[in-house]
Design a protein around this motif. Sequence first.
Motif, PDB file in Angstrom:
ATOM      1  N   VAL A 101       2.130 -12.137   6.691  1.00 29.27           N
ATOM      2  CA  VAL A 101       0.782 -12.823   6.915  1.00 29.27           C
ATOM      3  C   VAL A 101       0.167 -13.197   8.444  1.00 29.27           C
ATOM      4  N   THR A 102       1.297 -12.901   9.537  1.00 34.85           N
ATOM      5  CA  THR A 102       0.925 -12.951  10.729  1.00 34.85           C
ATOM      6  C   THR A 102      -0.330 -11.160  11.262  1.00 34.85           C
ATOM      7  N   GLY A 103      -0.200 -10.289  10.500  1.00 38.06           N
ATOM      8  CA  GLY A 103      -1.083  -9.244  10.880  1.00 38.06           C
ATOM      9  C   GLY A 103      -0.132  -8.570  11.696  1.00 38.06           C
ATOM     10  N   THR A 104       0.786  -8.335  10.919  1.00 38.08           N
ATOM     11  CA  THR A 104       1.668  -7.042  11.417  1.00 38.08           C
ATOM     12  C   THR A 104       2.015  -6.181  10.844  1.00 38.08           C
ATOM     13  N   LEU A 105       2.049  -4.931  10.778  1.00 31.81           N
ATOM     14  CA  LEU A 105       1.668  -3.580  10.028  1.00 31.81           C
ATOM     15  C   LEU A 105       3.519  -3.249   9.790  1.00 31.81           C
ATOM     16  N   TYR A 106       4.007  -2.758   8.545  1.00 30.43           N
ATOM     17  CA  TYR A 106       5.477  -2.198   8.357  1.00 30.43           C
ATOM     18  C   TYR A 106       4.812  -0.462   8.170  1.00 30.43           C
ATOM     19  N   THR A 107       5.186   0.079   8.290  1.00 29.41           N
ATOM     20  CA  THR A 107       5.191   1.810   7.969  1.00 29.41           C
ATOM     21  C   THR A 107       6.898   1.789   7.119  1.00 29.41           C
ATOM     22  N   LEU A 108       7.245   2.349   5.579  1.00 28.34           N
ATOM     23  CA  LEU A 108       8.472   3.460   4.936  1.00 28.34           C
ATOM     24  C   LEU A 108       8.002   4.158   5.340  1.00 28.34           C
ATOM     25  N   LEU A 109       9.346   4.590   4.485  1.00 35.96           N
ATOM     26  CA  LEU A 109       8.975   5.933   4.207  1.00 35.96           C
ATOM     27  C   LEU A 109       9.421   5.839   2.290  1.00 35.96           C
ATOM     28  N   ALA A 110       8.341   6.381   1.432  1.00 35.70           N
ATOM     29  CA  ALA A 110       8.518   5.735   0.100  1.00 35.70           C
ATOM     30  C   ALA A 110       9.612   6.389  -0.241  1.00 35.70           C
ATOM     31  N   ARG A 111      10.686   7.954   0.286  1.00 32.09           N
ATOM     32  CA  ARG A 111      11.452   8.091  -0.866  1.00 32.09           C
ATOM     33  C   ARG A 111      12.921   7.404  -0.759  1.00 32.09           C
ATOM     34  N   ASN A 112      12.891   6.468   0.418  1.00 26.18           N
ATOM     35  CA  ASN A 112      14.537   5.512   0.991  1.00 26.18           C
ATOM     36  C   ASN A 112      14.063   4.330   1.102  1.00 26.18           C
ATOM     37  N   GLY A 113      13.236   4.108   2.109  1.00 20.49           N
ATOM     38  CA  GLY A 113      12.786   2.584   2.739  1.00 20.49           C
ATOM     39  C   GLY A 113      12.856   2.987   4.252  1.00 20.49           C
ATOM     40  N   LYS A 114      12.777   3.724   4.543  1.00 24.77           N
ATOM     41  CA  LYS A 114      13.550   3.748   5.976  1.00 24.77           C
ATOM     42  C   LYS A 114      12.355   3.237   6.952  1.00 24.77           C
ATOM     43  N   LEU A 115      12.348   2.200   7.581  1.00 20.81           N
ATOM     44  CA  LEU A 115      11.324   1.355   7.977  1.00 20.81           C
ATOM     45  C   LEU A 115      11.272   2.578   9.927  1.00 20.81           C
ATOM     46  N   LEU A 116       9.821   3.274   9.775  1.00 21.76           N
ATOM     47  CA  LEU A 116       9.216   3.773  10.796  1.00 21.76           C
ATOM     48  C   LEU A 116       8.730   3.207  12.204  1.00 21.76           C
ATOM     49  N   TRP A 117       7.661   2.695  11.336  1.00 17.85           N
ATOM     50  CA  TRP A 117       7.659   1.773  12.558  1.00 17.85           C
ATOM     51  C   TRP A 117       6.827   0.554  12.285  1.00 17.85           C
ATOM     52  N   HIS A 118       6.316  -0.008  13.178  1.00 12.77           N
ATOM     53  CA  HIS A 118       5.129  -1.500  12.863  1.00 12.77           C
ATOM     54  C   HIS A 118       4.753  -1.529  14.367  1.00 12.77           C
ATOM     55  N   GLN A 119       3.627  -2.185  13.792  1.00 14.41           N
ATOM     56  CA  GLN A 119       2.609  -2.944  14.973  1.00 14.41           C
ATOM     57  C   GLN A 119       1.535  -3.663  13.978  1.00 14.41           C
ATOM     58  N   GLN A 120       1.122  -4.530  15.498  1.00 14.87           N
ATOM     59  CA  GLN A 120       0.460  -5.444  15.550  1.00 14.87           C
ATOM     60  C   GLN A 120      -0.991  -4.988  14.872  1.00 14.87           C
ATOM     61  N   LEU A 121      -1.819  -6.252  14.479  1.00 12.71           N
ATOM     62  CA  LEU A 121      -2.738  -5.169  13.687  1.00 12.71           C
ATOM     63  C   LEU A 121      -3.304  -6.317  13.857  1.00 12.71           C
ATOM     64  N   PRO A 122      -5.012  -6.875  14.284  1.00  6.28           N
ATOM     65  CA  PRO A 122      -6.619  -7.678  14.298  1.00  6.28           C
ATOM     66  C   PRO A 122      -5.929  -8.466  12.763  1.00  6.28           C
ATOM     67  N   LEU A 139       1.068  -0.993  -0.005  1.00  6.30           N
ATOM     68  CA  LEU A 139       0.042  -0.195   0.107  1.00  6.30           C
ATOM     69  C   LEU A 139       0.761   1.131   0.306  1.00  6.30           C
ATOM     70  N   ALA A 140       0.195   2.344  -0.800  1.00  8.43           N
ATOM     71  CA  ALA A 140       1.495   3.616  -0.988  1.00  8.43           C
ATOM     72  C   ALA A 140       0.244   4.082  -1.061  1.00  8.43           C
ATOM     73  N   SER A 141       0.809   5.317  -0.473  1.00  9.32           N
ATOM     74  CA  SER A 141      -0.438   6.937  -0.524  1.00  9.32           C
ATOM     75  C   SER A 141       0.505   8.546   0.968  1.00  9.32           C
ATOM     76  N   GLY A 142       0.844   9.143  -0.424  1.00 10.09           N
ATOM     77  CA  GLY A 142       1.754  10.458   0.072  1.00 10.09           C
ATOM     78  C   GLY A 142       3.102  10.036   0.207  1.00 10.09           C
ATOM     79  N   GLU A 143       3.898  10.664   1.326  1.00  5.25           N
ATOM     80  CA  GLU A 143       5.307  10.054   1.896  1.00  5.25           C
ATOM     81  C   GLU A 143       5.752   8.502   2.461  1.00  5.25           C
ATOM     82  N   PHE A 144       4.411   7.634   2.587  1.00  8.73           N
ATOM     83  CA  PHE A 144       4.315   6.539   3.141  1.00  8.73           C
ATOM     84  C   PHE A 144       4.274   5.013   2.297  1.00  8.73           C
ATOM     85  N   VAL A 145       4.946   4.352   2.578  1.00 12.24           N
ATOM     86  CA  VAL A 145       4.369   2.770   2.015  1.00 12.24           C
ATOM     87  C   VAL A 145       4.573   1.702   3.314  1.00 12.24           C
TER      88      VAL A 145
END
Length: 333
Positions: free
Chosen positions: A221-242, A210-216
């Motif tokens: 498969v375990t439901g963990t959401l990873y958020t990265l910067l679109a410009r360089n792929g740097k991982l910002l944070w991750h969180q477990q979703l239902p 998924l990509a929108s604005g400055e973020f990717v």
Amino acid sequence: MNTIDHEGPDDDAKIEITDLDGTTHGRALHELHFSPRARIWMIVVTAVSIVLFLSFTFSSQLYSLVYRPTPPKIAINANPASITLQSVMNGVVYAVDPDRMFYAIRASNGSLLWHSFYPNVSQSTSSNGIMYTSESSGKISATRMVDNTLLWSYQLPASFALPLTVAANHVYATTPDGTIYALDAGKGSLLWRHQLWRDQSEVHIAQPILASGEFVYSISVTGTLYTLLARNGKLLWHQQLPMAAQVLTTDQTIIYASDGNVTVMHSNNGSLVWHLHFASTPVEPLAMAHGNIYVASFDSSVSAFNANTGAFLWRHKLPALAYEPIIASDTII
């Protein structure tokens, strides 16, 4: 004076010419003439040789000139899944059949503009007049749809099965080992790649990027959401979703819905923006357009909320269960 001696009435006769002026010192010059049957065989052999030469030299060009496939026609009783419509752009309909033959058809009259066979293509998507395809071998290609011209191709080091994502001049692809690749959509060059690791083990991706604005965003498969910067792929944070949560995105927020709850978080750090709980379980998937979220519930109602603030906008009771809201321009159907 020249003398000509005829040895017989047949055309195979040998003609002898003797030069009496002494320049050839009395030597006889001989000419051999062929019968009509021999001439015909010579012509046939020459023609066959020319045809064989052209066939071996220009086989592909000759095939394209001779073979003209019939434009696709969908019968009334045809299986709806037999031909898939890819997109409609600039008055051209793009479709693909089960044999991986792609067609470009003029929308005004149904005439065939071009067709091309892609036997190894597993996924395809289009954006701004460019079709991006991926093969099971990991090869990604970009083709200009108006004339089927190949623009570029890029070979990933591993195979993958998830569909490509195209956003903001980037093409995103994922491999089974949890590596995210970002390519330049115009040139096909590698911009960055990021390997997702969790507790020193590989992360397997469950959904397309998924990509929108400055973020990717990427979901495992375990439901963990990873958020990265679109410009360089740097991982910002991750969180477990239902598990099996539906995820929507805006330029600055990420929205997920599960078990009657809708939660919105800031994209840059994952902090909570707003949260709503529905008395009646929402029917997934949700729909979003023009900055609003539209929710159909099992109590046969459709509700609208502001995506940025969560403010309630309106609710409409339907005479029957709405399985999901459908956005058509500025109208909900």
